[in-house]
Design a protein around this motif. Structure first.
Motif, short mmCIF file in Angstrom:
data_model
loop_
_atom_site.label_atom_id
_atom_site.label_comp_id
_atom_site.label_asym_id
_atom_site.label_seq_id
_atom_site.Cartn_x
_atom_site.Cartn_y
_atom_site.Cartn_z
N CYS A 264 0.85 -1.19 0.00
CA CYS A 264 0.00 0.00 0.00
C CYS A 264 0.88 1.24 0.00
O CYS A 264 1.90 1.29 0.68
N GLY A 265 0.47 2.26 -0.77
CA GLY A 265 1.22 3.51 -0.82
C GLY A 265 1.94 3.68 -2.14
O GLY A 265 1.63 3.00 -3.14
N VAL A 266 2.91 4.61 -2.16
CA VAL A 266 3.65 4.88 -3.41
C VAL A 266 4.40 3.62 -3.85
O VAL A 266 4.90 2.87 -3.03
N GLY A 267 4.42 3.41 -5.15
CA GLY A 267 5.11 2.24 -5.69
C GLY A 267 4.24 1.01 -5.81
O GLY A 267 4.70 -0.04 -6.26
N SER A 268 2.96 1.15 -5.43
CA SER A 268 2.07 -0.03 -5.50
C SER A 268 1.82 -0.47 -6.93
O SER A 268 1.44 -1.62 -7.17
N ASN A 269 2.05 0.44 -7.90
CA ASN A 269 1.89 0.06 -9.30
C ASN A 269 3.03 -0.84 -9.78
O ASN A 269 2.91 -1.53 -10.80
N TYR A 270 4.14 -0.85 -9.02
CA TYR A 270 5.26 -1.72 -9.38
C TYR A 270 5.18 -3.09 -8.68
O TYR A 270 5.68 -4.08 -9.20
N TYR A 271 4.59 -3.09 -7.50
CA TYR A 271 4.57 -4.31 -6.69
C TYR A 271 3.14 -4.81 -6.56
O TYR A 271 2.33 -4.24 -5.82
N LYS A 272 2.81 -5.85 -7.28
CA LYS A 272 1.45 -6.38 -7.32
C LYS A 272 1.31 -7.55 -6.33
O LYS A 272 2.20 -8.40 -6.20
#
Length: 589
Positions: A264-272
């Motif tokens: 959750c938070g920034v970078g969540s688009n990289y870590y699924k």
């Protein structure tokens, strides 16, 4: 002696001025350094050899500055070098004091002069002895006054060592007359000021601990109902959202040992969620079991060039046996942005996650054990009872077909409920119906010899209780109640509530149980009493110490079994116990 202030022409007053100015600069630099995130992070690290080495270098630098800010006097140096060595020893222990003293002493030795050897040696000894005092106090920090007194004694020893070792003696004596007062006073003052700086830092550390404790407790209370279901993608995601909402972190992640459970938070688009663990740092934390402090993007080990995560902390989640089952990760978008609060928060939250997950596993284990006890009770249909029941029905069917039909219904109901009942908890009214069916069959067999009375408070009928905790006790009373001297048996079954507890009493007028036999049943040494033991074990597994189970018996007069259980649903009760345990664990930190 480059870098030394030569103010000996001003006399002793000039030395006082020089050392005071130097001390002011050193204390100011030291205080400013202790307020930087890097040094705060260092001071808040768990005690280890690595931390002691770094602290030794830090205080060694202070010791080195103490020489540079000294005053040249008659071929020697009036200095405040021992401030670094002694403060390091009193703050960090023997290794820190030794390293700081060695750095300061070696530097002084390299500068030469007729007092170089005794001065270098004195600094090393003072740092080491200060560290040994720290050990004697079992790691407790020195307060200001004892630190000042020790430094006065240490500096007096420093002067004595110069007199003993420096040649010629007359020159050494003349030097000591000039520098002893300023050095003893200013070094003692310096150590006192440094201990004050340490106290301020410790005060901030305690403040951080208090803030962390409050946050961890708040998060623990919110996540308790969630993690009571175990650690999964769903519960990990809900937990990560609560942590992110309750802090100023930029991202929070939870993994097991193979894949990402939540991000959750920034970078969540990289870590699924559900994808394999990508960061090298996370894999390293799982492999080594060590907390990873990530200061830069390189430490993070992100595989994406535009990844916004620049620093963070990764704490392995370990069971009490040391088995790693995942990680908790707190991230920030700026390099070197991890604060002491983040470190304590991460470790506190990891401890909560571990304790709640382990408590869930304990709950699961208890439930499995409870199911096993229930299956044992369900499988324990006494063949003699079945044989006698069928014989009784066969006899009644010739005399009273309608009654026989009712008995067959009662028997089928009894068998169905004891064998096919899947729920661990039933209403008291359902358990009483099962008991009545059993007693109807036995009543048909014994006739007027068996009598039963139910004293059930109506308000207890909807209270949920563990299934099959009354019928086995009643069956035991009928089976063992009759004897050659006891031809009539009466059972009284009572249920009432008191102080949020449900009490069930099964009392008979049978032959009773001898005291020795009763002790054997209670201590699990008797061959019989399986039903009673299973009931007691199930109650113990469900309620821990919060239940009541007592057997009182008198030979020739009868037996009384008293069961007391909390009226709340077991699930609610378990959650309350988890909450209490969590707060207890937190309080120990």
């Amino acid at each position: 002696m480059t870098g030394i202030f030569y103010l000996s022409k001003l006399g002793i007053f000039g030395i006082y001025v020089t050392l005071t100015v130097g001390l002011s600069l050193i204390v100011t630099v030291g205080f400013l350094l202790t307020q930087t995130p890097v040094v705060k992070f260092l001071f808040n690290l768990e005690n280890s050899v690595r931390k002691q080495l770094i602290l030794g270098l830090f205080f060694g630098g202070i010791s080195l500055l103490g020489t540079y800010f000294g005053s040249g006097v008659n071929g020697a140096i009036a200095n405040i070098r021992d401030v670094g060595a002694i403060s390091g020893g009193l703050f960090g222990g023997p290794l820190v004091g030794l390293i700081a003293g060695f750095i300061g002493g070696a530097h002084r030795l390299s500068m030469g002069g007729f007092t170089a050897v005794p001065c270098a040696l004195a600094t090393i000894i003072n740092g080491t002895v200060a560290g040994l005092l720290y050990e004697m106090r079992k790691g407790e920090f020195f307060s200001i006054l004892p630190g000042i007194i020790f430094t006065i004694i240490a500096e007096a020893g420093h002067m004595s060592l110069v007199l003993l070792m420096a040649k010629p003696f007359s020159k050494a004596l003349a030097l000591i007359k000039i520098i002893s007062g300023p050095m003893i006073f200013i070094n003692a003052l310096g150590v006192g000021l440094f201990l004050l700086v340490v106290q301020v830092s410790i005060g901030e550390k305690e403040k951080v601990s208090a803030i962390t404790a409050e946050r961890v407790l708040k998060i623990a209370e919110e996540t308790l109902p969630i993690l009571s279901k175990g650690l999964s993608e769903e519960t990990a995601n809900a937990t990560a959202k609560i942590i992110l909402k309750s802090t100023n972190l930029d991202a929070v992640a939870v993994t097991d040992t193979k894949k990402i459970l939540a991000f959750c938070g920034v970078g969540s688009n990289y870590y699924k969620v559900g994808e394999p663990i990508q960061n090298r740092s996370t894999r390293e934390a799982i492999k080594t079991g060590k907390t990873m402090f990530l200061r830069t993007k390189k430490d993070v080990g992100c595989n994406f060039s535009d990844c916004p995560i620049a620093s963070g902390i990764i704490v392995p989640l370990k069971t009490s046996e040391g088995e790693i089952f995942g990680t908790l990760k707190l991230y920030r978008t700026r390099a070197n942005a991890v604060t002491p609060l983040d470190v304590k928060l991460a470790k506190g939250l990891a401890a909560i996650l571990v304790s709640q997950t382990e408590l869930h596993e304990i709950e699961k284990e208890k439930e499995l054990r409870m199911n096993l006890y229930l299956k044992v009770l369900q499988a324990r249909i006494n063949p003699h009872f079945l044989f006698n029941a069928l014989n009784t029905i066969g006899y009644v069917i010739r005399e009273n077909p309608l009654k026989a039909r009712d008995l067959l219904y009662q028997l089928s109901f009894l068998l169905r409920e004891t064998i096919d009942r899947h729920s661990n908890f039933v209403k008291l009214s359902d358990e009483m119906e099962l008991v009545r069916s059993y007693l109807k069959i036995e009543k048909a067999r014994f006739g007027d010899k068996l009598d039963a009375e139910f004293r059930i408070n109506p308000e207890t009928l909807n209270v949920k209780i563990p299934s099959l905790i009354v019928q086995p006790i009643v069956e035991n009373a009928v089976k063992h109640g009759f004897s050659s001297s006891i031809s009539r048996l009466k059972l009284t079954i009572t249920a009432y509530t008191k102080l949020n507890m449900l009490y069930i009493i099964i009392q008979d007028t049978g032959k009773g149980i001898p005291k020795e036999k009763l002790n054997e049943i209670i201590q699990y040494r008797a061959q019989g009493g399986i039903g009673i033991r299973n009931v007691n074990e199930r109650l113990k597994n469900l309620y821990g110490k919060n239940y009541y189970f007592r057997i009182k018996s008198s030979v020739g007069k009868g037996t009384k079994v008293v069961i007391g259980i909390p009226m709340e649903e077991v699930r609610k009760w378990l959650l309350e116990q988890l909450s209490l345990t969590t707060k207890s664990l937190h309080g120990k930190k």
